[in-house]
Design a protein around this motif. Structure first.
Motif, PDB file in Angstrom:
ATOM      1  N   ASN A  85      47.823  14.037  29.517  1.00  0.00           N
ATOM      2  CA  ASN A  85      48.587  15.287  29.436  1.00  0.00           C
ATOM      3  C   ASN A  85      48.316  16.006  28.111  1.00  0.00           C
ATOM      4  OD1 ASN A  85      50.355  17.149  30.661  1.00  0.00           O
ATOM      5  ND2 ASN A  85      52.113  16.322  29.554  1.00  0.00           N
ATOM      6  N   GLY A  86      47.077  15.963  27.678  1.00  0.00           N
ATOM      7  CA  GLY A  86      46.671  16.662  26.473  1.00  0.00           C
ATOM      8  C   GLY A  86      46.897  15.924  25.175  1.00  0.00           C
ATOM      9  N   VAL A  87      47.423  14.683  25.231  1.00  0.00           N
ATOM     10  CA  VAL A  87      47.698  13.899  24.022  1.00  0.00           C
ATOM     11  C   VAL A  87      46.655  12.791  23.897  1.00  0.00           C
ATOM     12  CG1 VAL A  87      49.374  12.444  22.823  1.00  0.00           C
ATOM     13  CG2 VAL A  87      50.150  14.409  24.177  1.00  0.00           C
ATOM     14  N   TYR A  88      46.003  12.718  22.731  1.00  0.00           N
ATOM     15  CA  TYR A  88      44.920  11.751  22.512  1.00  0.00           C
ATOM     16  C   TYR A  88      45.445  10.338  22.305  1.00  0.00           C
ATOM     17  CZ  TYR A  88      41.470   9.001  20.020  1.00  0.00           C
ATOM     18  OH  TYR A  88      40.632   7.985  19.622  1.00  0.00           O
ATOM     19  N   SER A  89      44.697   9.344  22.790  1.00  0.00           N
ATOM     20  CA  SER A  89      44.868   7.941  22.420  1.00  0.00           C
ATOM     21  C   SER A  89      43.530   7.242  22.562  1.00  0.00           C
ATOM     22  CB  SER A  89      45.937   7.249  23.276  1.00  0.00           C
ATOM     23  OG  SER A  89      45.556   7.227  24.643  1.00  0.00           O
ATOM     24  N   LYS A 116      41.665   6.132  13.177  1.00  0.00           N
ATOM     25  CA  LYS A 116      41.893   6.204  11.742  1.00  0.00           C
ATOM     26  C   LYS A 116      42.506   7.562  11.438  1.00  0.00           C
ATOM     27  CE  LYS A 116      37.064   7.606  10.994  1.00  0.00           C
ATOM     28  NZ  LYS A 116      35.804   7.258  10.296  1.00  0.00           N
ATOM     29  N   GLY A 117      43.130   7.668  10.270  1.00  0.00           N
ATOM     30  CA  GLY A 117      43.768   8.927   9.947  1.00  0.00           C
ATOM     31  C   GLY A 117      44.445   8.895   8.601  1.00  0.00           C
ATOM     32  N   THR A 118      45.368   9.819   8.410  1.00  0.00           N
ATOM     33  CA  THR A 118      46.091   9.994   7.161  1.00  0.00           C
ATOM     34  C   THR A 118      47.579   9.837   7.424  1.00  0.00           C
ATOM     35  OG1 THR A 118      44.412  11.540   6.365  1.00  0.00           O
ATOM     36  CG2 THR A 118      46.551  11.583   5.266  1.00  0.00           C
ATOM     37  N   SER A 119      48.253   9.088   6.584  1.00  0.00           N
ATOM     38  CA  SER A 119      49.682   8.836   6.754  1.00  0.00           C
ATOM     39  C   SER A 119      50.508  10.049   6.349  1.00  0.00           C
ATOM     40  CB  SER A 119      50.108   7.647   5.895  1.00  0.00           C
ATOM     41  OG  SER A 119      50.197   8.037   4.524  1.00  0.00           O
ATOM     42  N   THR A 129      56.180   5.514   8.492  1.00  0.00           N
ATOM     43  CA  THR A 129      55.975   5.361   9.931  1.00  0.00           C
ATOM     44  C   THR A 129      54.750   6.168  10.315  1.00  0.00           C
ATOM     45  OG1 THR A 129      58.351   5.085  10.312  1.00  0.00           O
ATOM     46  CG2 THR A 129      56.994   5.675  12.206  1.00  0.00           C
ATOM     47  N   ILE A 130      53.708   5.462  10.761  1.00  0.00           N
ATOM     48  CA  ILE A 130      52.407   6.077  11.006  1.00  0.00           C
ATOM     49  C   ILE A 130      52.059   5.931  12.489  1.00  0.00           C
ATOM     50  CG2 ILE A 130      49.959   6.086  10.383  1.00  0.00           C
ATOM     51  CD1 ILE A 130      50.795   4.534   7.810  1.00  0.00           C
ATOM     52  N   PRO A 131      52.036   6.992  13.276  1.00  0.00           N
ATOM     53  CA  PRO A 131      51.576   6.886  14.669  1.00  0.00           C
ATOM     54  C   PRO A 131      50.096   6.491  14.713  1.00  0.00           C
ATOM     55  CG  PRO A 131      52.769   8.944  14.273  1.00  0.00           C
ATOM     56  CD  PRO A 131      52.485   8.354  12.935  1.00  0.00           C
ATOM     57  N   HIS A 132      49.794   5.359  15.363  1.00  0.00           N
ATOM     58  CA  HIS A 132      48.400   4.883  15.358  1.00  0.00           C
ATOM     59  C   HIS A 132      47.578   5.400  16.541  1.00  0.00           C
ATOM     60  CE1 HIS A 132      49.567   2.042  18.475  1.00  0.00           C
ATOM     61  NE2 HIS A 132      50.460   1.475  17.684  1.00  0.00           N
ATOM     62  N   ARG A 133      48.204   5.988  17.521  1.00  0.00           N
ATOM     63  CA  ARG A 133      47.530   6.613  18.661  1.00  0.00           C
ATOM     64  C   ARG A 133      46.689   5.613  19.481  1.00  0.00           C
ATOM     65  NH1 ARG A 133      46.082   9.916  14.377  1.00  0.00           N
ATOM     66  NH2 ARG A 133      43.859   9.562  14.732  1.00  0.00           N
ATOM     67  N   GLY A 134      47.073   4.342  19.464  1.00  0.00           N
ATOM     68  CA  GLY A 134      46.354   3.347  20.255  1.00  0.00           C
ATOM     69  C   GLY A 134      46.798   3.354  21.706  1.00  0.00           C
ATOM     70  N   ALA A 177      53.742  -0.660  19.842  1.00  0.00           N
ATOM     71  CA  ALA A 177      52.855   0.066  20.750  1.00  0.00           C
ATOM     72  C   ALA A 177      52.617   1.506  20.326  1.00  0.00           C
ATOM     73  CB  ALA A 177      53.427   0.033  22.166  1.00  0.00           C
ATOM     74  N   THR A 178      53.435   2.009  19.399  1.00  0.00           N
ATOM     75  CA  THR A 178      53.351   3.410  19.008  1.00  0.00           C
ATOM     76  C   THR A 178      52.991   3.616  17.538  1.00  0.00           C
ATOM     77  OG1 THR A 178      55.029   3.942  20.664  1.00  0.00           O
ATOM     78  CG2 THR A 178      54.589   5.611  18.991  1.00  0.00           C
TER      79      THR A 178
END
Length: 202
Positions: free
Chosen positions: A107-111, A116-119, A133-138, A175-176
């Motif tokens: 639905n348009g949201v990446y996983s 990797k990313g920036t906190s 709290t860092i969303p890891h998008r796994g 999970a998030t």
């Protein structure tokens, strides 16, 4: 159409290489129960190695269903799903020989499986412990030891030279999100917004 698009049984498929072109619209209750998956890999296959890669799974109830944790496998594909569909279901990787490179959108949201990313920013003006709290998008929770804070960098006004980082470590994952604890032993005299680079692998 109800049923899985591609089913790999590791008990019978040893040393197999499968290139996917396109798997789409696997929907409804699959044989054995549960939603229909674009790809269902089943079994432990400790004496085999299966490579699946090079394609797209779209508009399926589940992009990838995993049953069991083989010692060696390489799975790589993209997915495009809509609301109510899931990127992953089943057994998460448990062995270092399981190499998954899976990514896409729901639905348009990446996983994906390798992110990797920036906190978000932490406050360097205080010396009390902070929780990041860092969303890891796994597509599922990263495996133990497969996530880390890489480095700290500053945005906005730089931290003063008197600032000292006492510790920064990952406290928990789910999970998030990745949850990190951060503490400065000496506060900054300037209003800065330090952040951390991070990486996580399913």
């Amino acid at each position: 159409m109800a049923g899985h698009g591609l089913v790999i049984n590791y008990d019978t498929a040893a040393w197999t290489n499968i290139g996917i072109v396109d798997i789409s619209r696997c929907q409804g209750t699959a044989p054995g129960g549960g939603g229909s998956a674009g790809i269902h890999r089943n079994g432990t296959g400790n004496g085999s190695s299966v490579t699946i890669g090079g394609g797209l799974v779209r508009d399926c109830d589940i992009a990838f269903k995993s049953t069991g944790a083989p010692l060696v496998e390489e799975i790589s594909f993209k997915f495009v799903l809509v609301a109510g569909q899931s990127a992953f279901s089943g057994t998460a990787p448990a062995n270092d020989g399981q190499d998954w490179t899976i990514s896409g959108t729901t639905n348009g949201v990446y996983s994906g499986t390798k992110n990797k990313g920036t906190s978000p920013a932490v406050n360097s003006n205080i010396t009390t412990e902070q929780t990041l709290t860092i969303p890891h998008r796994g597509i599922t929770a990263p495996r133990f030891g497969k996530y880390s804070l890489l480095s700290m960098f500053d945005t906005a006004t730089s931290m003063s030279t008197s600032t000292a980082l006492q510790y920064a470590y990952i406290d928990n994952v789910d999970a998030t999100n990745i949850y990190a604890k951060v503490k400065f032993s000496a506060a900054s005299a300037t209003d800065s917004a330090p952040r951390f680079n991070w990486e996580a692998t399913v």
